[in-house]
Motif scaffolding. Structure first.
Motif, PDB file in Angstrom:
ATOM      1  N   ILE A 112      44.177  38.655  28.062  1.00 33.24           N
ATOM      2  CA  ILE A 112      42.903  38.075  28.472  1.00 33.24           C
ATOM      3  C   ILE A 112      41.782  38.933  27.909  1.00 33.24           C
ATOM      4  CG2 ILE A 112      43.825  37.033  30.574  1.00 33.24           C
ATOM      5  CD1 ILE A 112      42.690  39.342  32.153  1.00 33.24           C
ATOM      6  N   ASN A 113      40.667  38.305  27.622  1.00 34.21           N
ATOM      7  CA  ASN A 113      39.506  39.001  27.065  1.00 34.21           C
ATOM      8  C   ASN A 113      38.705  39.596  28.219  1.00 34.21           C
ATOM      9  OD1 ASN A 113      37.159  39.856  25.819  1.00 34.21           O
ATOM     10  ND2 ASN A 113      37.113  38.122  24.395  1.00 34.21           N
ATOM     11  N   ARG A 114      38.811  40.901  28.411  1.00 31.77           N
ATOM     12  CA  ARG A 114      38.195  41.550  29.573  1.00 31.77           C
ATOM     13  C   ARG A 114      36.673  41.535  29.527  1.00 31.77           C
ATOM     14  NH1 ARG A 114      42.292  46.644  30.758  1.00 31.77           N
ATOM     15  NH2 ARG A 114      44.210  45.386  30.631  1.00 31.77           N
ATOM     16  N   SER A 115      36.105  41.334  28.333  1.00 30.21           N
ATOM     17  CA  SER A 115      34.646  41.293  28.239  1.00 30.21           C
ATOM     18  C   SER A 115      34.069  40.084  28.965  1.00 30.21           C
ATOM     19  CB  SER A 115      34.213  41.270  26.767  1.00 30.21           C
ATOM     20  OG  SER A 115      34.676  40.089  26.128  1.00 30.21           O
ATOM     21  N   LEU A 162      45.688  33.382  30.943  1.00 27.79           N
ATOM     22  CA  LEU A 162      45.080  32.420  31.856  1.00 27.79           C
ATOM     23  C   LEU A 162      43.605  32.299  31.509  1.00 27.79           C
ATOM     24  CD1 LEU A 162      46.667  33.625  35.215  1.00 27.79           C
ATOM     25  CD2 LEU A 162      47.073  31.396  34.166  1.00 27.79           C
ATOM     26  N   SER A 163      43.013  31.168  31.863  1.00 25.59           N
ATOM     27  CA  SER A 163      41.594  30.980  31.563  1.00 25.59           C
ATOM     28  C   SER A 163      40.749  31.907  32.432  1.00 25.59           C
ATOM     29  CB  SER A 163      41.190  29.529  31.821  1.00 25.59           C
ATOM     30  OG  SER A 163      41.206  29.250  33.212  1.00 25.59           O
ATOM     31  N   THR A 164      39.551  32.198  31.940  1.00 23.92           N
ATOM     32  CA  THR A 164      38.620  33.046  32.688  1.00 23.92           C
ATOM     33  C   THR A 164      38.326  32.451  34.060  1.00 23.92           C
ATOM     34  OG1 THR A 164      37.582  33.716  30.611  1.00 23.92           O
ATOM     35  CG2 THR A 164      36.345  34.133  32.633  1.00 23.92           C
ATOM     36  N   THR A 165      38.150  31.139  34.099  1.00 24.19           N
ATOM     37  CA  THR A 165      37.856  30.455  35.363  1.00 24.19           C
ATOM     38  C   THR A 165      38.983  30.650  36.367  1.00 24.19           C
ATOM     39  OG1 THR A 165      36.561  28.778  34.186  1.00 24.19           O
ATOM     40  CG2 THR A 165      37.326  28.226  36.412  1.00 24.19           C
ATOM     41  N   THR A 166      40.220  30.518  35.891  1.00 28.00           N
ATOM     42  CA  THR A 166      41.372  30.678  36.773  1.00 28.00           C
ATOM     43  C   THR A 166      41.451  32.094  37.325  1.00 28.00           C
ATOM     44  OG1 THR A 166      42.641  28.966  35.635  1.00 28.00           O
ATOM     45  CG2 THR A 166      43.892  30.582  36.902  1.00 28.00           C
ATOM     46  N   VAL A 167      41.269  33.067  36.453  1.00 26.68           N
ATOM     47  CA  VAL A 167      41.353  34.466  36.873  1.00 26.68           C
ATOM     48  C   VAL A 167      40.293  34.776  37.924  1.00 26.68           C
ATOM     49  CG1 VAL A 167      41.153  36.865  36.125  1.00 26.68           C
ATOM     50  CG2 VAL A 167      42.363  35.209  34.683  1.00 26.68           C
ATOM     51  N   GLU A 168      39.061  34.390  37.649  1.00 25.62           N
ATOM     52  CA  GLU A 168      37.979  34.675  38.592  1.00 25.62           C
ATOM     53  C   GLU A 168      38.187  33.933  39.915  1.00 25.62           C
ATOM     54  OE1 GLU A 168      34.320  33.816  36.515  1.00 25.62           O
ATOM     55  OE2 GLU A 168      34.092  35.932  35.988  1.00 25.62           O
ATOM     56  N   LYS A 169      38.641  32.695  39.822  1.00 25.02           N
ATOM     57  CA  LYS A 169      38.872  31.902  41.025  1.00 25.02           C
ATOM     58  C   LYS A 169      39.940  32.550  41.902  1.00 25.02           C
ATOM     59  CE  LYS A 169      39.668  27.121  42.478  1.00 25.02           C
ATOM     60  NZ  LYS A 169      39.916  25.732  42.011  1.00 25.02           N
ATOM     61  N   TYR A 170      41.008  32.994  41.272  1.00 29.58           N
ATOM     62  CA  TYR A 170      42.074  33.622  42.049  1.00 29.58           C
ATOM     63  C   TYR A 170      41.593  34.924  42.674  1.00 29.58           C
ATOM     64  CZ  TYR A 170      46.239  36.092  43.426  1.00 29.58           C
ATOM     65  OH  TYR A 170      47.157  36.792  44.166  1.00 29.58           O
ATOM     66  N   ILE A 171      40.984  35.796  41.870  1.00 27.44           N
ATOM     67  CA  ILE A 171      40.584  37.114  42.374  1.00 27.44           C
ATOM     68  C   ILE A 171      39.552  36.995  43.485  1.00 27.44           C
ATOM     69  CG2 ILE A 171      39.393  39.260  41.778  1.00 27.44           C
ATOM     70  CD1 ILE A 171      40.690  39.091  39.013  1.00 27.44           C
ATOM     71  N   ILE A 172      38.574  36.125  43.300  1.00 28.37           N
ATOM     72  CA  ILE A 172      37.450  36.070  44.229  1.00 28.37           C
ATOM     73  C   ILE A 172      37.749  35.226  45.463  1.00 28.37           C
ATOM     74  CG2 ILE A 172      35.048  35.304  44.485  1.00 28.37           C
ATOM     75  CD1 ILE A 172      34.703  35.993  41.471  1.00 28.37           C
ATOM     76  N   LYS A 173      38.458  34.116  45.299  1.00 26.28           N
ATOM     77  CA  LYS A 173      38.564  33.146  46.393  1.00 26.28           C
ATOM     78  C   LYS A 173      39.929  33.047  47.063  1.00 26.28           C
ATOM     79  CE  LYS A 173      34.863  30.159  44.680  1.00 26.28           C
ATOM     80  NZ  LYS A 173      34.474  28.763  44.326  1.00 26.28           N
ATOM     81  N   CYS A 174      40.979  33.456  46.389  1.00 24.15           N
ATOM     82  CA  CYS A 174      42.328  33.228  46.936  1.00 24.15           C
ATOM     83  C   CYS A 174      42.821  34.447  47.713  1.00 24.15           C
ATOM     84  CB  CYS A 174      43.306  32.899  45.812  1.00 24.15           C
ATOM     85  SG  CYS A 174      44.959  32.500  46.400  1.00 24.15           S
ATOM     86  N   SER A 175      43.132  34.236  49.001  1.00 29.32           N
ATOM     87  CA  SER A 175      43.650  35.327  49.831  1.00 29.32           C
ATOM     88  C   SER A 175      45.064  35.044  50.321  1.00 29.32           C
ATOM     89  CB  SER A 175      42.722  35.542  51.034  1.00 29.32           C
ATOM     90  OG  SER A 175      41.428  35.924  50.614  1.00 29.32           O
ATOM     91  N   THR A 176      45.693  34.016  49.742  1.00 37.72           N
ATOM     92  CA  THR A 176      47.012  33.570  50.215  1.00 37.72           C
ATOM     93  C   THR A 176      48.071  34.655  50.123  1.00 37.72           C
ATOM     94  OG1 THR A 176      46.453  31.337  49.487  1.00 37.72           O
ATOM     95  CG2 THR A 176      48.780  31.788  49.917  1.00 37.72           C
ATOM     96  N   ASP A 177      47.998  35.471  49.093  1.00 34.67           N
ATOM     97  CA  ASP A 177      49.087  36.420  48.833  1.00 34.67           C
ATOM     98  C   ASP A 177      49.013  37.694  49.658  1.00 34.67           C
ATOM     99  OD1 ASP A 177      50.535  34.962  46.739  1.00 34.67           O
ATOM    100  OD2 ASP A 177      48.675  35.183  45.622  1.00 34.67           O
ATOM    101  N   GLY A 178      47.947  37.889  50.397  1.00 33.41           N
ATOM    102  CA  GLY A 178      47.880  39.041  51.292  1.00 33.41           C
ATOM    103  C   GLY A 178      48.059  40.367  50.562  1.00 33.41           C
ATOM    104  N   THR A 179      48.951  41.194  51.080  1.00 35.91           N
ATOM    105  CA  THR A 179      49.148  42.527  50.499  1.00 35.91           C
ATOM    106  C   THR A 179      49.813  42.486  49.129  1.00 35.91           C
ATOM    107  OG1 THR A 179      51.245  42.714  51.710  1.00 35.91           O
ATOM    108  CG2 THR A 179      49.276  43.610  52.767  1.00 35.91           C
ATOM    109  N   GLU A 180      50.338  41.314  48.735  1.00 35.76           N
ATOM    110  CA  GLU A 180      50.940  41.176  47.405  1.00 35.76           C
ATOM    111  C   GLU A 180      49.890  40.900  46.332  1.00 35.76           C
ATOM    112  OE1 GLU A 180      54.111  41.648  46.712  1.00 35.76           O
ATOM    113  OE2 GLU A 180      54.600  42.029  48.812  1.00 35.76           O
ATOM    114  N   LYS A 181      48.680  40.585  46.749  1.00 35.70           N
ATOM    115  CA  LYS A 181      47.652  40.190  45.791  1.00 35.70           C
ATOM    116  C   LYS A 181      47.344  41.268  44.750  1.00 35.70           C
ATOM    117  CE  LYS A 181      42.978  38.245  45.469  1.00 35.70           C
ATOM    118  NZ  LYS A 181      41.815  37.710  46.212  1.00 35.70           N
ATOM    119  N   PRO A 182      47.231  42.542  45.130  1.00 38.34           N
ATOM    120  CA  PRO A 182      46.943  43.549  44.104  1.00 38.34           C
ATOM    121  C   PRO A 182      47.962  43.558  42.962  1.00 38.34           C
ATOM    122  CG  PRO A 182      46.564  44.479  46.274  1.00 38.34           C
ATOM    123  CD  PRO A 182      47.185  43.134  46.488  1.00 38.34           C
TER     124      PRO A 182
END
Length: 660
Positions: free
Chosen positions: A440-443, A409-429
């Motif tokens: 994905i390039n972790r750097s 996934l793109s860096t933008t997508t990953v950051e957007k999901y992790i930081i802003k999306c709370s839809t998944d609740g306890t399933e998010k982790p």
């Protein structure tokens, strides 16, 4: 010369309810089943009967000139004969309707018809024996059908009803008469007559008939049967009929089943509605997938144009029932239509709250068998992951499947999901863990952990697990983000300690954290557990940290004196040089730290003595001058001036310091 007949009564029981048996040319008593035959005793009016029959037949075919000639012949033979009167009424009515008369001529003709009608009524409200003999003689449903219309128009209902006994609607060959009888039957709800009349397919106007069926006939299986029968004459329905049928599909109140059968029949004609019309007004209302599939077979029996294909696709993803949508996708695939789906198509499918997660998954699976690029896959998966609202339960069905479709996934997508999306609740982790297992390039995510802690709305339990995952993935955290995590109101001290211990091997500085944590907390938010963990790794502290801890924060009694003693050794500057500012009895006091602690200790008497002992190496300056509201005064003298207003803790510490 008149003709005599036996009476219109049953000779056996005198019953008057008789049924005419056309094949036997006899009447049957409905009470005793006796057959009653008529026996003419003379037949000198045979000629005029023939002329009357021909006159009315000409009327049935709207041959009004010929009818007029024959009518003149009738009048010559016997102007008072009942058949002549009936023929005159039939002719006059049709002249009024079809004769092209002026208004004045119509009035005159109507007056003449009324005169003849009165003459007929003068013979009786019911048909006479002579009249019945005439009807039997006709032996022509066309003549009888024409008279039925005439008698109905002049409200001669008794005569009209008798004529039904001699009428067979399947034997009408006049286009004009068929047209009029069809309208009459429908208007009077004589549906059996209507059904039979429209089977005279060589002698009806099929375009007019189909309109009558669709607009006037009741909604039932017979309506479908009649419509399909008429539409089977496909050559009769050309391109010029298309607007009518499209309007029917759009505006008729007929149910979907009737429209479906009409549409199916129309598919073999040039009048078939456009695919857009069928999708919008029919398929979007259907739930029976077997019928949907059947109609699609007719629609897709040829290679469709691109615009037709995408009309079908757009309506499928946006407006159809979920099972119908899936059916359409499958039929597109099975019929080999060339389809290129884009992200909007998939987004439309996945955003449908009326569609179950499993069905959406099935639709996507079929859709991916079309021409779908990797970029389209990543785009619609990213949109669903970050933007599409859905229940956590549904997402738990779809997201694991989606992750099997892409490698990264793109860096933008990953950051957007992790930081802003709370839809998944306890399933998010678990989802975050799955994302970090991708290529994905972790750097590129050096700031993601810090941004997540600062900006996320996830509850602490979720936030903690995600922080663990990102720490294990090698992501770093800055001091300000870590302090926010440690001081958030829903943070749990023991779990914060666990996070700190996981961060420590990554090089996080306890010195920096301590020198930021203490200024960030209040007496209410201070955590002895977090402080203790930081003290285990701190090497140097600032004066302000030391001062705030001693003067403002309450630690466990068993710990504060020891930590105070330790902090004396860790201070940047010599403790004797630390100046503090405290409030005492409403006065602003500037003094040394030990003096400030004596005046404003937050601890009880026993702990205060222990902390004072930890600070005892500074007792050499305990009686130095202090500043009280801008005036310099010896500490001992100030204490003496406040003797009556000292707290028990301050009094006790002053006694210990031997300044009271």
């Amino acid at each position: 010369m008149a003709v005599n007949y036996v009476t219109q009564k049953c000779p056996s029981c005198a019953g008057t309810k008789l049924e005419y048996i056309k094949e036997l040319k006899s009447w049957k008593c409905l009470y005793c089943d006796t057959l009653i035959e008529r026996h003419e005793q003379a037949d000198t009016l045979f000629t005029i009967k023939n002329v009357v029959r021909q006159t009315i037949l000409d009327v049935a075919y709207v041959r009004l000139r010929e009818a007029q000639k024959n009518l003149i012949e009738c009048e010559k033979i016997d102007s008072r004969y009942v058949g002549t009167i009936i023929a005159e009424i039939a002719y006059e009515m049709n002249m009024i309707i079809h004769g092209g008369l002026s208004q004045g001529e119509q009035r005159n003709m109507f007056s003449q018809m009324k005169k003849n009608y009165n003459a007929l009524n003068a013979l009786g409200d019911q048909p006479t024996e002579e009249e019945l003999a005439l009807y039997e003689f006709f032996d022509s449903s066309e003549v009888v059908g024409a008279l039925i219309l005439v008698f109905d128009s002049i409200n001669a209902t008794a005569r009209r009803d008798v004529l039904y006994n001699y009428f067979d609607p399947s034997e009408i060959y006049s286009l004009e008469l068929n047209t009029n009888l069809i309208s009459y039957a429908l208007k009077n709800e004589k549906y059996d007559m209507f059904d039979t009349l429209i089977r005279n397919t060589d002698n009806i106007d099929k375009q007019s008939v189909i309109k009558l069926i669709l607009e006037k006939y009741p909604q039932n299986e017979k309506k479908i049967e009649n419509a399909v029968h008429i539409l089977s004459f496909s050559d009769e329905f050309g391109e010029d009929c298309k607007p009518y049928f499209e309007d029917y599909m759009a505006n008729s109140s007929d149910n979907a089943d009737i429209k479906f059968n009409v549409a199916k029949a129309l598919c073999s004609t040039q009048a078939r509605p456009s695919i857009e019309c069928l999708m919008k007004n029919l398929l979007t209302q259907m739930s029976d997938t077997s019928k949907v599939s059947e109609l699609l077979d007719f629609i897709m029996c040829r290679k469709l144009y691109d615009v037709e294909i995408y009309t079908i696709v757009d309506f499928a993803v946006n407006g159809c029932d979920e099972d119908v949508c899936l059916c359409i996708f499958r039929r597109l695939k099975e019929t080999g239509q060339f389809v290129e789906l884009n992200s909007k198509h998939f987004n439309a499918i996945l955003s449908r709250s009326d569609c179950s997660a499993q069905t959406r998954k099935n639709i996507v699976e079929v859709g991916l068998d079309f021409n779908v690029t990797e970029k389209v896959k990543e785009n619609f998966i990213s949109t669903y992951l970050c933007e599409t609202y859905d229940t956590a339960e549904n997402r738990n069905i779809l997201l694991p499947y989606f992750f099997t479709l892409i490698d990264s996934l793109s860096t933008t997508t990953v950051e957007k999901y992790i930081i802003k999306c709370s839809t998944d609740g306890t399933e998010k982790p678990e989802i975050v863990k799955r994302i970090f297992s991708m290529k994905i390039n972790r750097s590129f995510f050096n700031n993601t952990l810090s941004s997540y802690i600062v900006n996320s709305a996830d509850p602490f339990e979720v936030r903690r697990e995600i922080v663990y995952i990102m720490i294990e993935a090698g992501l770093h955290i800055n001091v300000s983000a870590c302090i926010k995590l440690l001081t958030q109101t829903d943070s749990k001290p023991e779990e914060c300690v666990d996070i700190l211990r996981k961060l420590k091997p990554g090089g996080v500085s306890y010195d920096d954290l301590m020198n930021s944590y203490i200024p960030a907390v209040t007496a209410d938010t201070f955590s002895p557990e977090i402080f203790s963990e930081l003290m285990s790794g701190v090497t140097m502290i600032s004066e302000s940290v030391f001062t705030k801890y001693v003067l403002e924060l309450k630690d466990y009694p068993a710990s504060k004196a020891g930590y105070t003693s330790k902090m004396v050794q860790l201070c940047y500057n010599e403790p004797q040089g630390i100046i503090c500012h405290v409030k005492h009895n409403g006065k602003n006091v500037t003094c040394t730290l030990i003096q400030g602690y004596i005046l404003a200790s937050p601890d009880d008497e026993n702990l205060s003595e222990a902390v004072y002992t930890a600070l005892s190496s500074w007792r050499s300056n305990v009686n130095s001058e202090i500043d009280v509201d801008g005036s310099r005064i010896k500490f001992k003298k100030y204490i003496a001036s406040q003797k009556l207003a000292l707290s028990s803790v301050t009094r006790k510490l002053c006694q210990t310091a031997k300044i009271l």
